[in-house]
Motif scaffolding. Structure first.
Motif, mmCIF file in Angstrom:
data_model
loop_
_atom_site.group_PDB
_atom_site.id
_atom_site.type_symbol
_atom_site.label_atom_id
_atom_site.label_comp_id
_atom_site.label_asym_id
_atom_site.label_seq_id
_atom_site.Cartn_x
_atom_site.Cartn_y
_atom_site.Cartn_z
ATOM 1 N N TRP A 138 0.817 -1.212 0.000
ATOM 2 C CA TRP A 138 0.000 0.000 0.000
ATOM 3 C C TRP A 138 0.855 1.268 0.000
ATOM 4 C CZ3 TRP A 138 -5.055 0.031 -0.946
ATOM 5 C CH2 TRP A 138 -5.803 -1.138 -0.714
ATOM 6 N N GLU A 139 1.923 1.283 0.783
ATOM 7 C CA GLU A 139 2.717 2.504 0.926
ATOM 8 C C GLU A 139 3.432 2.896 -0.360
ATOM 9 O OE1 GLU A 139 2.788 4.879 3.228
ATOM 10 O OE2 GLU A 139 1.109 3.712 4.000
ATOM 11 N N SER A 140 3.695 1.928 -1.228
ATOM 12 C CA SER A 140 4.365 2.250 -2.494
ATOM 13 C C SER A 140 3.476 3.112 -3.393
ATOM 14 C CB SER A 140 4.753 0.962 -3.220
ATOM 15 O OG SER A 140 3.607 0.229 -3.624
ATOM 16 N N ILE A 141 2.190 3.118 -3.138
ATOM 17 C CA ILE A 141 1.255 3.931 -3.930
ATOM 18 C C ILE A 141 1.259 5.379 -3.459
ATOM 19 C CG2 ILE A 141 -1.178 4.167 -4.629
ATOM 20 C CD1 ILE A 141 -1.457 1.135 -4.003
ATOM 21 N N ASN A 142 1.570 5.589 -2.188
ATOM 22 C CA ASN A 142 1.512 6.928 -1.591
ATOM 23 C C ASN A 142 2.781 7.714 -1.920
ATOM 24 O OD1 ASN A 142 0.519 9.052 -0.045
ATOM 25 N ND2 ASN A 142 1.504 8.289 1.817
ATOM 26 N N SER A 143 2.889 8.107 -3.181
ATOM 27 C CA SER A 143 4.082 8.793 -3.662
ATOM 28 C C SER A 143 3.686 9.879 -4.655
ATOM 29 C CB SER A 143 5.023 7.790 -4.333
ATOM 30 O OG SER A 143 6.122 8.439 -4.923
ATOM 31 N N GLY A 144 4.454 10.935 -4.682
ATOM 32 C CA GLY A 144 4.142 12.066 -5.543
ATOM 33 C C GLY A 144 4.181 11.763 -7.022
ATOM 34 N N ASP A 145 4.869 10.702 -7.415
ATOM 35 C CA ASP A 145 4.943 10.369 -8.832
ATOM 36 C C ASP A 145 3.898 9.329 -9.246
ATOM 37 O OD1 ASP A 145 5.991 8.209 -7.509
ATOM 38 O OD2 ASP A 145 7.723 7.962 -8.840
ATOM 39 N N VAL A 146 2.927 9.086 -8.366
ATOM 40 C CA VAL A 146 1.855 8.129 -8.646
ATOM 41 C C VAL A 146 0.535 8.883 -8.787
ATOM 42 C CG1 VAL A 146 0.532 6.156 -7.797
ATOM 43 C CG2 VAL A 146 3.007 6.265 -7.416
ATOM 44 N N LYS A 147 -0.215 8.553 -9.820
ATOM 45 C CA LYS A 147 -1.524 9.162 -10.055
ATOM 46 C C LYS A 147 -2.602 8.113 -9.797
ATOM 47 C CE LYS A 147 -3.817 12.207 -13.409
ATOM 48 N NZ LYS A 147 -3.691 12.819 -14.760
ATOM 49 N N VAL A 148 -3.442 8.404 -8.813
ATOM 50 C CA VAL A 148 -4.500 7.473 -8.424
ATOM 51 C C VAL A 148 -5.837 7.996 -8.935
ATOM 52 C CG1 VAL A 148 -5.643 6.308 -6.515
ATOM 53 C CG2 VAL A 148 -3.204 6.839 -6.355
ATOM 54 N N ALA A 149 -6.532 7.183 -9.696
ATOM 55 C CA ALA A 149 -7.819 7.579 -10.274
ATOM 56 C C ALA A 149 -8.970 7.072 -9.416
ATOM 57 C CB ALA A 149 -7.952 7.040 -11.692
ATOM 58 N N THR A 150 -10.021 7.880 -9.330
ATOM 59 C CA THR A 150 -11.204 7.489 -8.574
ATOM 60 C C THR A 150 -12.419 8.196 -9.153
ATOM 61 O OG1 THR A 150 -12.112 7.254 -6.342
ATOM 62 C CG2 THR A 150 -11.009 9.325 -6.859
ATOM 63 N N THR A 151 -13.608 7.683 -8.842
ATOM 64 C CA THR A 151 -14.843 8.238 -9.378
ATOM 65 C C THR A 151 -15.525 9.119 -8.337
ATOM 66 O OG1 THR A 151 -15.120 6.271 -10.754
ATOM 67 C CG2 THR A 151 -17.040 7.686 -10.493
ATOM 68 N N LEU A 152 -15.929 10.299 -8.751
ATOM 69 C CA LEU A 152 -16.565 11.276 -7.874
ATOM 70 C C LEU A 152 -17.795 10.688 -7.183
ATOM 71 C CD1 LEU A 152 -16.705 14.322 -6.985
ATOM 72 C CD2 LEU A 152 -18.233 14.669 -8.933
ATOM 73 N N GLY A 153 -17.877 10.916 -5.870
ATOM 74 C CA GLY A 153 -19.059 10.534 -5.117
ATOM 75 C C GLY A 153 -19.062 9.123 -4.589
ATOM 76 N N THR A 154 -18.077 8.317 -4.968
ATOM 77 C CA THR A 154 -18.003 6.947 -4.453
ATOM 78 C C THR A 154 -17.273 6.923 -3.120
ATOM 79 O OG1 THR A 154 -15.915 6.515 -5.594
ATOM 80 C CG2 THR A 154 -17.936 6.010 -6.806
ATOM 81 N N SER A 155 -17.443 5.843 -2.387
ATOM 82 C CA SER A 155 -16.686 5.670 -1.145
ATOM 83 C C SER A 155 -15.196 5.624 -1.424
ATOM 84 C CB SER A 155 -17.114 4.382 -0.433
ATOM 85 O OG SER A 155 -18.470 4.428 -0.054
ATOM 86 N N PHE A 156 -14.830 5.117 -2.609
ATOM 87 C CA PHE A 156 -13.419 5.012 -2.963
ATOM 88 C C PHE A 156 -12.735 6.381 -3.026
ATOM 89 C CE2 PHE A 156 -15.376 1.383 -5.464
ATOM 90 C CZ PHE A 156 -15.161 0.455 -4.465
ATOM 91 N N GLU A 157 -13.483 7.411 -3.408
ATOM 92 C CA GLU A 157 -12.891 8.751 -3.490
ATOM 93 C C GLU A 157 -12.342 9.175 -2.128
ATOM 94 O OE1 GLU A 157 -14.008 13.437 -4.428
ATOM 95 O OE2 GLU A 157 -15.576 11.901 -4.505
ATOM 96 N N GLY A 158 -13.141 9.021 -1.080
ATOM 97 C CA GLY A 158 -12.677 9.377 0.257
ATOM 98 C C GLY A 158 -11.528 8.518 0.724
ATOM 99 N N MET A 159 -11.560 7.245 0.361
ATOM 100 C CA MET A 159 -10.499 6.331 0.778
ATOM 101 C C MET A 159 -9.155 6.732 0.199
ATOM 102 S SD MET A 159 -12.458 2.673 0.385
ATOM 103 C CE MET A 159 -13.927 2.296 1.348
ATOM 104 N N VAL A 160 -9.096 6.978 -1.117
ATOM 105 C CA VAL A 160 -7.805 7.278 -1.728
ATOM 106 C C VAL A 160 -7.248 8.612 -1.244
ATOM 107 C CG1 VAL A 160 -8.279 5.854 -3.754
ATOM 108 C CG2 VAL A 160 -8.810 8.299 -3.829
#
Length: 258
Positions: A138-160
């Protein structure tokens, strides 16, 4: 004098009674009298609710559950198209009597009620084959050179946003989805449930699940209902318990590979 005092109390009581708001009719009575159960569904959560744009018809786990509920109520079933950012608003505004499956969250509980849960999900991260070696945990994703996509209004948006404060968060609006951004190469990672993830891995051979020490955010899934309609909530909860005892939810989950 005693008569006048009694008369005054009676008049005050009558005035307060007339001023009191009438008790709102439960959605249950509305459904039974109107002969239609209206269900809000997004149609974009495979295999829960998937809309075929050619026929405007729906299929999936949720669709089977709602069809069974309408059958037991003895009414017709009407699916009302909605999206994740307005899912709760549609219940509050009375656009539909309930929704299909949605994750239970404190934010949603502020405005809407939930049924008892009948299935749960866990969250995993995903990327594409050409990027899988960039990530380990999980921590390897939390980096400035990583772009995480999510859909507006979903629970996933708050999680990421909570999990990856150092990463760039790309928010798309339905009908676009976070996984589509990753497949197109515009983003690197998306998160989704084990339910949708297993379906996407089968459908898109280029997708890969990122190895982690385990899933995050195990979350119960339930139907959204009007918060102040206890009659309707009680009916749905009792129905869920009955169907659990009869094995309906277990059989439906097996049918859709859940």
């Amino acid at each position: 004098m005693r008569f006048l005092k009694s008369l005054g109390l009676a008049a005050a009581f009558a005035a307060s009674f007339l001023a009191a708001p009438a008790t709102a009719q439960s959605a249950l009575q509305d459904i039974l009298s109107g002969g239609v159960l209206k269900v809000g569904t997004t149609g974009d959560w495979n295999p829960m609710s998937v809309r075929d744009p050619a026929t405007n018809s729906y299929q999936g786990y949720d669709i089977d559950v709602m069809t069974e509920l309408a059958t037991d109520l003895g009414v017709e079933l009407e699916f009302v198209p909605t999206d994740w950012k307005t899912l709760v608003n549609g219940v509050v505004a009375g656009n539909y009597h309930m929704t299909g499956s949605a994750s239970i969250s404190p934010a949603r509980m502020k405005a809407a009620g939930f049924s008892d849960s009948y299935i749960s999900v866990e969250i995993f991260p995903f990327t594409t084959e050409d990027k899988i070696n960039r990530f380990s945990g999980w921590e390897s994703i939390n980096s400035g050179d990583v772009k995480v996509a999510t859909t507006l209004g979903t629970s996933f948006e708050g999680m990421v946003r909570d999990w990856f404060p150092e990463a760039e968060i790309a928010v798309v609006e339905a009908p676009a989805r976070g996984f589509q951004e990753v497949l197109s190469g515009r983003s690197d990672v998306f998160v989704t449930s084990n339910i949708e993830g297993s379906t996407l891995l089968t459908k898109f051979p280029n997708l890969r699940q990122i190895e982690t020490d385990g899933p995050r955010a195990p979350t119960p899934i339930a139907m959204l209902l009007p918060q102040d309609d206890q009659v309707w909530i009680n009916y749905v909860n009792s129905w869920i318990e009955l169907k659990k005892a009869q094995g309906f939810f277990e059989a439906t989950a097996a049918k859709w590979g859940l």
